[in-house]
Motif scaffolding. Structure first.
Motif, PDB file in Angstrom:
ATOM      1  N   LEU B 310       0.723  -1.046  -0.114  1.00 12.42           N
ATOM      2  CA  LEU B 310      -0.115  -0.208   0.079  1.00 12.42           C
ATOM      3  C   LEU B 310       0.700   1.264  -0.003  1.00 12.42           C
ATOM      4  CD1 LEU B 310      -2.358  -2.297   1.386  1.00 12.42           C
ATOM      5  CD2 LEU B 310      -3.602  -0.010   1.411  1.00 12.42           C
ATOM      6  N   PRO B 311       0.358   2.588  -0.821  1.00 13.50           N
ATOM      7  CA  PRO B 311       1.098   3.538  -0.522  1.00 13.50           C
ATOM      8  C   PRO B 311       1.636   4.019   0.932  1.00 13.50           C
ATOM      9  CG  PRO B 311      -1.186   3.809  -1.594  1.00 13.50           C
ATOM     10  CD  PRO B 311      -1.257   2.531  -0.969  1.00 13.50           C
ATOM     11  N   ALA B 312       2.759   4.567   0.979  1.00 13.59           N
ATOM     12  CA  ALA B 312       3.390   5.042   2.254  1.00 13.59           C
ATOM     13  C   ALA B 312       2.444   5.886   2.935  1.00 13.59           C
ATOM     14  CB  ALA B 312       4.811   6.091   2.029  1.00 13.59           C
ATOM     15  N   HIS B 313       2.482   5.581   4.510  1.00 12.00           N
ATOM     16  CA  HIS B 313       1.517   6.110   5.323  1.00 12.00           C
ATOM     17  C   HIS B 313       2.015   5.907   6.649  1.00 12.00           C
ATOM     18  CE1 HIS B 313      -2.022   7.563   7.178  1.00 12.00           C
ATOM     19  NE2 HIS B 313      -2.460   8.198   6.288  1.00 12.00           N
ATOM     20  N   GLU B 314       2.004   6.696   7.638  1.00 11.82           N
ATOM     21  CA  GLU B 314       2.450   6.352   9.047  1.00 11.82           C
ATOM     22  C   GLU B 314       1.578   5.316   9.510  1.00 11.82           C
ATOM     23  OE1 GLU B 314       3.171   9.544  12.133  1.00 11.82           O
ATOM     24  OE2 GLU B 314       1.783  10.654  10.853  1.00 11.82           O
ATOM     25  N   LEU B 315       0.112   5.388   9.396  1.00 14.71           N
ATOM     26  CA  LEU B 315      -0.445   4.065   9.624  1.00 14.71           C
ATOM     27  C   LEU B 315      -0.019   2.621   9.042  1.00 14.71           C
ATOM     28  CD1 LEU B 315      -4.322   5.763   9.580  1.00 14.71           C
ATOM     29  CD2 LEU B 315      -2.815   5.114  11.795  1.00 14.71           C
ATOM     30  N   ARG B 316       0.286   2.866   7.985  1.00 15.43           N
ATOM     31  CA  ARG B 316       0.926   1.486   7.182  1.00 15.43           C
ATOM     32  C   ARG B 316       1.905   1.002   7.903  1.00 15.43           C
ATOM     33  NH1 ARG B 316       4.404   1.498   1.629  1.00 15.43           N
ATOM     34  NH2 ARG B 316       5.764   2.298   3.397  1.00 15.43           N
ATOM     35  N   ASP B 317       2.919   1.892   8.337  1.00 11.69           N
ATOM     36  CA  ASP B 317       4.011   1.360   8.876  1.00 11.69           C
ATOM     37  C   ASP B 317       3.782   0.697  10.354  1.00 11.69           C
ATOM     38  OD1 ASP B 317       5.290   2.206   6.733  1.00 11.69           O
ATOM     39  OD2 ASP B 317       6.100   4.265   7.599  1.00 11.69           O
ATOM     40  N   MET B 318       2.860   1.466  11.029  1.00 14.76           N
ATOM     41  CA  MET B 318       2.153   0.940  12.309  1.00 14.76           C
ATOM     42  C   MET B 318       1.725  -0.610  12.110  1.00 14.76           C
ATOM     43  SD  MET B 318       0.677   4.255  14.138  1.00 14.76           S
ATOM     44  CE  MET B 318       1.312   5.975  13.919  1.00 14.76           C
ATOM     45  N   LEU B 319       0.963  -0.667  11.155  1.00  9.39           N
ATOM     46  CA  LEU B 319       0.349  -1.883  10.806  1.00  9.39           C
ATOM     47  C   LEU B 319       1.499  -2.838  10.378  1.00  9.39           C
ATOM     48  CD1 LEU B 319      -2.775  -1.166   8.742  1.00  9.39           C
ATOM     49  CD2 LEU B 319      -2.684  -1.699  11.042  1.00  9.39           C
ATOM     50  N   ALA B 320       2.423  -2.508   9.756  1.00 11.40           N
ATOM     51  CA  ALA B 320       3.576  -3.645   9.448  1.00 11.40           C
ATOM     52  C   ALA B 320       4.192  -3.971  10.893  1.00 11.40           C
ATOM     53  CB  ALA B 320       4.513  -2.840   8.605  1.00 11.40           C
ATOM     54  N   ASP B 321       4.560  -2.939  11.590  1.00 12.85           N
ATOM     55  CA  ASP B 321       5.079  -3.133  13.135  1.00 12.85           C
ATOM     56  C   ASP B 321       4.264  -4.056  13.960  1.00 12.85           C
ATOM     57  OD1 ASP B 321       7.236  -1.755  12.318  1.00 12.85           O
ATOM     58  OD2 ASP B 321       6.587  -0.059  13.373  1.00 12.85           O
ATOM     59  N   LEU B 322       2.935  -3.917  13.564  1.00 14.44           N
ATOM     60  CA  LEU B 322       1.766  -4.887  14.590  1.00 14.44           C
ATOM     61  C   LEU B 322       2.042  -6.043  14.266  1.00 14.44           C
ATOM     62  CD1 LEU B 322      -0.282  -4.779  16.546  1.00 14.44           C
ATOM     63  CD2 LEU B 322      -2.023  -4.650  14.468  1.00 14.44           C
ATOM     64  N   ALA B 323       2.389  -6.499  12.779  1.00 12.98           N
ATOM     65  CA  ALA B 323       2.815  -8.121  12.322  1.00 12.98           C
ATOM     66  C   ALA B 323       3.582  -8.592  13.142  1.00 12.98           C
ATOM     67  CB  ALA B 323       2.767  -7.917  10.967  1.00 12.98           C
ATOM     68  N   ASP B 324       4.901  -7.821  13.331  1.00 15.44           N
ATOM     69  CA  ASP B 324       6.099  -8.117  13.990  1.00 15.44           C
ATOM     70  C   ASP B 324       5.560  -8.377  15.475  1.00 15.44           C
ATOM     71  OD1 ASP B 324       7.623  -8.117  11.652  1.00 15.44           O
ATOM     72  OD2 ASP B 324       7.917  -6.316  12.194  1.00 15.44           O
ATOM     73  N   TYR B 325       4.895  -7.429  16.076  1.00 16.72           N
ATOM     74  CA  TYR B 325       4.509  -7.322  17.515  1.00 16.72           C
ATOM     75  C   TYR B 325       3.769  -8.748  18.032  1.00 16.72           C
ATOM     76  CZ  TYR B 325       2.703  -6.119  22.076  1.00 16.72           C
ATOM     77  OH  TYR B 325       2.493  -6.127  23.521  1.00 16.72           O
ATOM     78  N   VAL B 326       3.076  -8.964  16.836  1.00 18.85           N
ATOM     79  CA  VAL B 326       2.117 -10.197  17.386  1.00 18.85           C
ATOM     80  C   VAL B 326       2.777 -11.370  17.820  1.00 18.85           C
ATOM     81  CG1 VAL B 326       0.239 -11.646  16.163  1.00 18.85           C
ATOM     82  CG2 VAL B 326      -0.026  -9.489  16.251  1.00 18.85           C
ATOM     83  N   VAL B 327       3.828 -11.407  16.696  1.00 17.44           N
ATOM     84  CA  VAL B 327       4.536 -12.861  17.205  1.00 17.44           C
ATOM     85  C   VAL B 327       5.726 -12.462  18.152  1.00 17.44           C
ATOM     86  CG1 VAL B 327       4.057 -13.914  15.040  1.00 17.44           C
ATOM     87  CG2 VAL B 327       5.848 -12.120  15.012  1.00 17.44           C
ATOM     88  N   GLU B 328       5.846 -11.304  18.758  1.00 16.00           N
ATOM     89  CA  GLU B 328       7.021 -10.974  19.752  1.00 16.00           C
ATOM     90  C   GLU B 328       6.957 -11.914  20.966  1.00 16.00           C
ATOM     91  OE1 GLU B 328       7.838  -6.968  21.794  1.00 16.00           O
ATOM     92  OE2 GLU B 328       8.409  -6.677  19.797  1.00 16.00           O
ATOM     93  N   ARG B 329       5.656 -12.071  21.433  1.00 17.41           N
ATOM     94  CA  ARG B 329       5.803 -12.724  22.542  1.00 17.41           C
ATOM     95  C   ARG B 329       6.271 -14.295  22.597  1.00 17.41           C
ATOM     96  NH1 ARG B 329      -0.461 -12.585  24.681  1.00 17.41           N
ATOM     97  NH2 ARG B 329      -0.777 -13.128  22.472  1.00 17.41           N
ATOM     98  N   ILE B 330       6.540 -14.675  21.156  1.00 14.79           N
ATOM     99  CA  ILE B 330       7.051 -16.042  21.025  1.00 14.79           C
ATOM    100  C   ILE B 330       8.363 -15.852  20.505  1.00 14.79           C
ATOM    101  CG2 ILE B 330       4.818 -17.473  21.013  1.00 14.79           C
ATOM    102  CD1 ILE B 330       5.405 -17.420  17.708  1.00 14.79           C
ATOM    103  N   SER B 331       8.919 -14.812  20.467  1.00 18.28           N
ATOM    104  CA  SER B 331      10.259 -14.598  19.655  1.00 18.28           C
ATOM    105  C   SER B 331      11.359 -14.695  20.562  1.00 18.28           C
ATOM    106  CB  SER B 331      10.196 -13.324  18.745  1.00 18.28           C
ATOM    107  OG  SER B 331       9.225 -13.224  18.114  1.00 18.28           O
TER     108      SER B 331
END
Lengths: 331, 331
Positions: B310-331
């Motif tokens: 998707l086009p560059a956007h602050e929210l886009r980057d937060m959603l991308a980081d959210l994907a990493d965060y979701v698995v952080e508890r098992i990383s």
């Protein structure tokens, strides 16, 4: 030539037989699930048990008498039957019923979990069907009916055991458990046909009054019917401590002794052998059954009047006769 | 200036705080019931317990990053939260859970009946909210998501206790219980904003992969978390004989002794003290936890890739980081 002595519902079913075949075909297709074979097992148990298919007939009749010749009355008829069946599944969990339509309920044959989830599945399938009609107005009517149904069920739960329940609260409960889907069934038939607003309104009023009459009759028969006639055990409402119309009327006129009886059996739930007979004797003493019967007759008359404002049509006359037939079991 | 070290979900919540206030206001208004006061009591118990409001944030973020400036993303965010809450209420009946979000469940505080009926009420309220958006496409997406959710729940019920459950069936169950609502939440955000089809598709793919990763993590933590971390008792899935991903992987590699163990504990449900520890030891022996962990990481990476189109956007980057965060508890 149709046999005019046949029951109105059978005359409706005969007139609408081709449409109803399409509805039944759609129901069978849409209740299937590719991934979860238990779903059609459970729904088939309910759907094959037959029921009277009254609600889909109402939708088909309303659409046809308003001149509809498109395909979507079939979707809407299947929609209302799915909503009805989903409601039955959830009701059986809530009521802990053992019998439905004269057969063991799904929650006895499977378990409560299955009844809850398959009910949810049927709700979502009904939702898909109505989206296919492409009519936002139809969606609005059915969304509002769904909310009224759920609200009425919760209200019934909290009103049960409460001797302060008024006839007004009873009417709200009845709208939720029965009349909201009847009136939505007839109203969406008119809407999909593009009927005049005053005719749509009359169709709503007809379904609403028919539903109220139907439910009062059902509640009366719980104190006077047989398993064969009503497909469940008479006295269930008393045992479940439901404040139905004849009880509400009797409580309103209770003397101190009677009030103590109602408090013990309904409010406190301390019931013994002979209490059901005693409850019926008290209701008879105050003419509560007769007064409730008169209310049902008045609602049936209201339904007949409402449908009479639509243009002449064979189906219109059958719906008018249906209003009389609904109360015939108590006439 | 936003603290880049904050959790992605908190950054999303801060960026979308004004929208989220509107969502919370709408939720409070619409969960009320004029006639049935028990409804807001029950829903308040759940809604005030907070949850993470993750799903409404997904909808708001998707709509905003696609440039939406109308009012209906708020309705859709409230819709997905209502569907989620309704699902939780019905799940608790089905799972016979005692704790949810770290608090006693509604079916313990009230009863199963109330959980079923208030869940139905929230479903119908969510339906009303989405009809108000006037978008048939949104209705279609949410109707399909609802069907997938219900079907997945039934599938989970029949797959429980069945050692023949495959990873393919597990994925269908996970789509039903989690990913279908995540993907619908992001997709309807794009649709209401009138985004390009390829962006709507990417939003769907993001939500789907995020949901699958999220659920695998949840299932892993059930064998390794604490009450504080996961808001429920670890080992619940084992006691409920659910075939989650690490168990499925371990069963696939079981020798005769292990197979007998799984047959006794999961298929037959004959569980004794020490069996949970034994199950975890067997899973560790086959690297089943680690393999499931790698699957979760791969789904999170897939989510990040999808949102990256998707086009560059602050929210886009937060959603991308959210994907990493979701698995952080098992990383």
């Amino acid at each position: 030539m149709m046999d005019q002595a046949a029951k109105p519902q059978d005359r409706l079913a005969a007139w609408l037989a081709q449409d109803m075949d399409l509805v039944n075909g759609l129901i069978r297709t849409r209740m299937a699930s590719e991934h979860a074979p238990r779903i059609p097992e459970v729904t088939a148990h309910l759907v094959e048990a037959g029921g009277k298919r009254l609600r889909p007939l109402l939708t088909l009749a309303a659409a046809r008498m308003c001149g509809y010749d498109g395909p979507f009355h079939v979707h809407l008829a299947a929609t209302v039957e799915f909503i009805h069946t989903a409601t039955l599944l959830h009701d059986d969990v809530v009521d802990e019923s053992a019998r439905r339509r004269g057969r063991p309920t799904a929650n006895l044959l499977w378990d409560n979990k299955t009844s809850v989830l398959v009910g949810d599945y049927l709700f979502s399938r009904s939702f898909q069907l109505m989206v296919e009609t492409g009519s936002l107005r139809v969606l609005d009517i059915l969304a509002n009916a769904s909310a009224t149904i759920a609200e009425g069920e919760v209200l019934q739960l909290t009103a049960a055991q409460d001797l302060a329940t008024t006839e007004g609260v009873y009417l709200q409960v009845v709208r939720g458990k029965t009349a909201a889907l009847f009136s939505a069934a007839t109203e969406v038939g008119g809407v999909i046909a593009g009927a005049d607003e005053r005719h749509v309104r009359a169709l709503f009023d007809y379904g609403d009054a028919l539903g109220v009459a139907f439910q009062i009759v059902d509640d009366l028969l719980d104190y006077g019917g047989t398993v064969a006639a009503i497909g469940k055990n008479p006295g269930d409402d008393f045992r479940e401590r439901k404040l139905t119309l004849p009880v509400i009327k009797a409580v309103a006129q209770a003397d101190a002794t009677e009030r103590a009886f109602w408090t013990r059996t309904i409010a406190k739930g301390d019931q013994q052998d002979g209490d059901l007979a005693q409850a019926m004797a008290i209701m008879a003493r105050h003419g509560a059954m007769e007064a409730a019967r008169q209310d049902a007759l008045a609602w049936a008359a209201k339904a007949r009047t409402a449908i009479g404002t639509l243009p002449a049509h064979e189906l219109r006359d059958m719906l008018a006769d249906l209003a009389d037939y609904v109360v015939e079991r108590i006439s």
